[in-house]
Design a protein around this motif. Structure first.
Motif, PDB file in Angstrom:
ATOM      1  N   MET A  91      16.841  -6.900  14.374  1.00 24.85           N
ATOM      2  CA  MET A  91      16.853  -5.546  14.869  1.00 24.85           C
ATOM      3  C   MET A  91      17.644  -4.679  13.898  1.00 24.85           C
ATOM      4  SD  MET A  91      17.332  -5.788  18.965  1.00 24.85           S
ATOM      5  CE  MET A  91      18.867  -6.650  18.919  1.00 24.85           C
ATOM      6  N   VAL A  92      17.258  -3.438  13.846  1.00 25.36           N
ATOM      7  CA  VAL A  92      17.969  -2.470  13.028  1.00 25.36           C
ATOM      8  C   VAL A  92      18.283  -1.242  13.866  1.00 25.36           C
ATOM      9  CG1 VAL A  92      16.953  -3.253  10.853  1.00 25.36           C
ATOM     10  CG2 VAL A  92      15.823  -1.462  12.165  1.00 25.36           C
ATOM     11  N   THR A  93      19.264  -0.475  13.432  1.00 26.20           N
ATOM     12  CA  THR A  93      19.667   0.705  14.179  1.00 26.20           C
ATOM     13  C   THR A  93      18.696   1.862  14.007  1.00 26.20           C
ATOM     14  OG1 THR A  93      21.963   0.041  13.936  1.00 26.20           O
ATOM     15  CG2 THR A  93      21.567   2.315  14.565  1.00 26.20           C
ATOM     16  N   ASN A  94      18.272   2.117  12.798  1.00 25.96           N
ATOM     17  CA  ASN A  94      17.379   3.238  12.505  1.00 25.96           C
ATOM     18  C   ASN A  94      16.114   2.738  11.810  1.00 25.96           C
ATOM     19  OD1 ASN A  94      19.153   5.402  13.413  1.00 25.96           O
ATOM     20  ND2 ASN A  94      20.424   4.841  11.668  1.00 25.96           N
ATOM     21  N   PRO A  95      15.155   2.212  12.575  1.00 22.84           N
ATOM     22  CA  PRO A  95      13.979   1.610  11.937  1.00 22.84           C
ATOM     23  C   PRO A  95      13.190   2.570  11.061  1.00 22.84           C
ATOM     24  CG  PRO A  95      13.686   1.757  14.320  1.00 22.84           C
ATOM     25  CD  PRO A  95      15.091   2.148  14.021  1.00 22.84           C
ATOM     26  N   ILE A  96      13.246   3.844  11.362  1.00 23.08           N
ATOM     27  CA  ILE A  96      12.519   4.818  10.548  1.00 23.08           C
ATOM     28  C   ILE A  96      13.000   4.797   9.095  1.00 23.08           C
ATOM     29  CG2 ILE A  96      14.016   6.807  11.017  1.00 23.08           C
ATOM     30  CD1 ILE A  96      10.215   6.996  11.061  1.00 23.08           C
ATOM     31  N   ASP A  97      14.273   4.451   8.895  1.00 21.67           N
ATOM     32  CA  ASP A  97      14.830   4.393   7.541  1.00 21.67           C
ATOM     33  C   ASP A  97      14.191   3.298   6.695  1.00 21.67           C
ATOM     34  OD1 ASP A  97      16.537   6.412   8.342  1.00 21.67           O
ATOM     35  OD2 ASP A  97      18.260   5.090   8.623  1.00 21.67           O
ATOM     36  N   TYR A  98      13.523   2.355   7.330  1.00 16.83           N
ATOM     37  CA  TYR A  98      12.981   1.202   6.616  1.00 16.83           C
ATOM     38  C   TYR A  98      11.475   1.299   6.368  1.00 16.83           C
ATOM     39  CZ  TYR A  98      17.526  -0.697   7.670  1.00 16.83           C
ATOM     40  OH  TYR A  98      18.876  -0.879   7.749  1.00 16.83           O
ATOM     41  N   VAL A  99      10.822   2.285   6.957  1.00 22.56           N
ATOM     42  CA  VAL A  99       9.366   2.386   6.826  1.00 22.56           C
ATOM     43  C   VAL A  99       8.945   2.549   5.370  1.00 22.56           C
ATOM     44  CG1 VAL A  99       7.332   3.746   7.431  1.00 22.56           C
ATOM     45  CG2 VAL A  99       9.041   3.233   9.172  1.00 22.56           C
ATOM     46  N   GLU A 100       9.514   3.525   4.691  1.00 14.87           N
ATOM     47  CA  GLU A 100       9.120   3.766   3.299  1.00 14.87           C
ATOM     48  C   GLU A 100       9.481   2.590   2.380  1.00 14.87           C
ATOM     49  OE1 GLU A 100       9.803   6.967  -0.279  1.00 14.87           O
ATOM     50  OE2 GLU A 100      10.033   7.645   1.797  1.00 14.87           O
ATOM     51  N   PRO A 101      10.731   2.083   2.424  1.00 17.12           N
ATOM     52  CA  PRO A 101      11.049   0.950   1.561  1.00 17.12           C
ATOM     53  C   PRO A 101      10.184  -0.278   1.833  1.00 17.12           C
ATOM     54  CG  PRO A 101      13.073   1.892   2.440  1.00 17.12           C
ATOM     55  CD  PRO A 101      11.929   2.568   3.122  1.00 17.12           C
ATOM     56  N   LEU A 102       9.890  -0.555   3.099  1.00 15.16           N
ATOM     57  CA  LEU A 102       9.051  -1.702   3.411  1.00 15.16           C
ATOM     58  C   LEU A 102       7.622  -1.483   2.925  1.00 15.16           C
ATOM     59  CD1 LEU A 102      10.378  -2.683   6.944  1.00 15.16           C
ATOM     60  CD2 LEU A 102      10.598  -3.988   4.830  1.00 15.16           C
ATOM     61  N   GLY A 103       7.132  -0.260   3.044  1.00 14.51           N
ATOM     62  CA  GLY A 103       5.802   0.049   2.527  1.00 14.51           C
ATOM     63  C   GLY A 103       5.731  -0.156   1.023  1.00 14.51           C
ATOM     64  N   LYS A 104       6.750   0.304   0.321  1.00 15.74           N
ATOM     65  CA  LYS A 104       6.804   0.124  -1.132  1.00 15.74           C
ATOM     66  C   LYS A 104       6.916  -1.355  -1.502  1.00 15.74           C
ATOM     67  CE  LYS A 104       8.719   4.586  -2.437  1.00 15.74           C
ATOM     68  NZ  LYS A 104       9.894   5.307  -2.945  1.00 15.74           N
ATOM     69  N   ALA A 105       7.531  -2.132  -0.628  1.00 13.55           N
ATOM     70  CA  ALA A 105       7.697  -3.563  -0.884  1.00 13.55           C
ATOM     71  C   ALA A 105       6.445  -4.362  -0.529  1.00 13.55           C
ATOM     72  CB  ALA A 105       8.891  -4.100  -0.100  1.00 13.55           C
ATOM     73  N   GLY A 106       5.450  -3.683   0.079  1.00  8.38           N
ATOM     74  CA  GLY A 106       4.197  -4.375   0.363  1.00  8.38           C
ATOM     75  C   GLY A 106       3.956  -4.721   1.813  1.00  8.38           C
ATOM     76  N   ALA A 107       4.790  -4.202   2.731  1.00  2.69           N
ATOM     77  CA  ALA A 107       4.556  -4.466   4.155  1.00  2.69           C
ATOM     78  C   ALA A 107       3.194  -3.908   4.555  1.00  2.69           C
ATOM     79  CB  ALA A 107       5.665  -3.841   5.001  1.00  2.69           C
ATOM     80  N   SER A 108       2.585  -4.534   5.526  1.00  2.00           N
ATOM     81  CA  SER A 108       1.226  -4.188   5.917  1.00  2.00           C
ATOM     82  C   SER A 108       1.116  -4.104   7.433  1.00  2.00           C
ATOM     83  CB  SER A 108       0.269  -5.269   5.398  1.00  2.00           C
ATOM     84  OG  SER A 108      -1.007  -5.110   5.956  1.00  2.00           O
ATOM     85  N   GLU A 109       0.188  -3.270   7.904  1.00  2.83           N
ATOM     86  CA  GLU A 109      -0.083  -3.221   9.338  1.00  2.83           C
ATOM     87  C   GLU A 109      -1.032  -4.344   9.735  1.00  2.83           C
ATOM     88  OE1 GLU A 109      -1.238   0.564  10.849  1.00  2.83           O
ATOM     89  OE2 GLU A 109       0.238   1.597   9.625  1.00  2.83           O
ATOM     90  N   ASN A 110      -1.606  -5.013   8.781  1.00  6.95           N
ATOM     91  CA  ASN A 110      -2.507  -6.126   9.046  1.00  6.95           C
ATOM     92  C   ASN A 110      -1.654  -7.364   9.295  1.00  6.95           C
ATOM     93  OD1 ASN A 110      -4.113  -8.424   8.734  1.00  6.95           O
ATOM     94  ND2 ASN A 110      -5.499  -7.404   7.332  1.00  6.95           N
ATOM     95  N   TRP A 111      -1.458  -7.713  10.582  1.00  5.83           N
ATOM     96  CA  TRP A 111      -0.525  -8.787  10.898  1.00  5.83           C
ATOM     97  C   TRP A 111      -0.972 -10.134  10.361  1.00  5.83           C
ATOM     98  CZ3 TRP A 111      -2.437 -12.638  13.912  1.00  5.83           C
ATOM     99  CH2 TRP A 111      -3.498 -12.341  14.775  1.00  5.83           C
ATOM    100  N   GLN A 112      -2.280 -10.375  10.277  1.00  4.88           N
ATOM    101  CA  GLN A 112      -2.724 -11.657   9.726  1.00  4.88           C
ATOM    102  C   GLN A 112      -2.300 -11.780   8.257  1.00  4.88           C
ATOM    103  OE1 GLN A 112      -5.049  -9.489  11.209  1.00  4.88           O
ATOM    104  NE2 GLN A 112      -6.295 -10.649  12.638  1.00  4.88           N
ATOM    105  N   GLU A 113      -2.479 -10.692   7.526  1.00  3.29           N
ATOM    106  CA  GLU A 113      -2.073 -10.693   6.117  1.00  3.29           C
ATOM    107  C   GLU A 113      -0.556 -10.809   6.000  1.00  3.29           C
ATOM    108  OE1 GLU A 113      -1.891  -7.662   2.310  1.00  3.29           O
ATOM    109  OE2 GLU A 113      -3.292  -7.211   3.933  1.00  3.29           O
TER     110      GLU A 113
END
Length: 89
Positions: free
Chosen positions: A1-23
């Protein structure tokens, strides 16, 4: 868990996070890690079934027995029914 999840959206996207849970599960496993998911008390257990029934399932489901982010809560015994349903599945 994190306190401010919105702060992690952009960095995670840049790191390759995906909305495709299987991937996402596959990529986590390909790095030698074990993917898991946490289920908040208000979320129906059926929401997690696709993640455990898939060809490439998560390794663990954490059924939370209190609402995240609030200290001093009492254990919610009705969450144990979710645990039983998940184990049966």
């Amino acid at each position: 868990m994190v306190t401010n999840p919105i702060d992690y959206v952009e960095p995670l996207g840049k790191a390759g996070a995906s909305e495709n849970w299987q991937e996402l599960i596959q990529r986590i496993k390909s790095k030698g890690m074990k993917p898991a998911v946490a289920l908040k008390p208000g979320t129906p257990i059926e929401e997690v079934y696709p993640l455990v029934d898939s060809e490439n399932p998560v390794e663990m489901v954490l059924v939370m027995t209190v609402e995240p982010g609030f200290g001093g809560q009492k254990f919610m015994p009705d969450m144990m029914e979710k645990v039983r349903a998940l184990r049966k599945k």
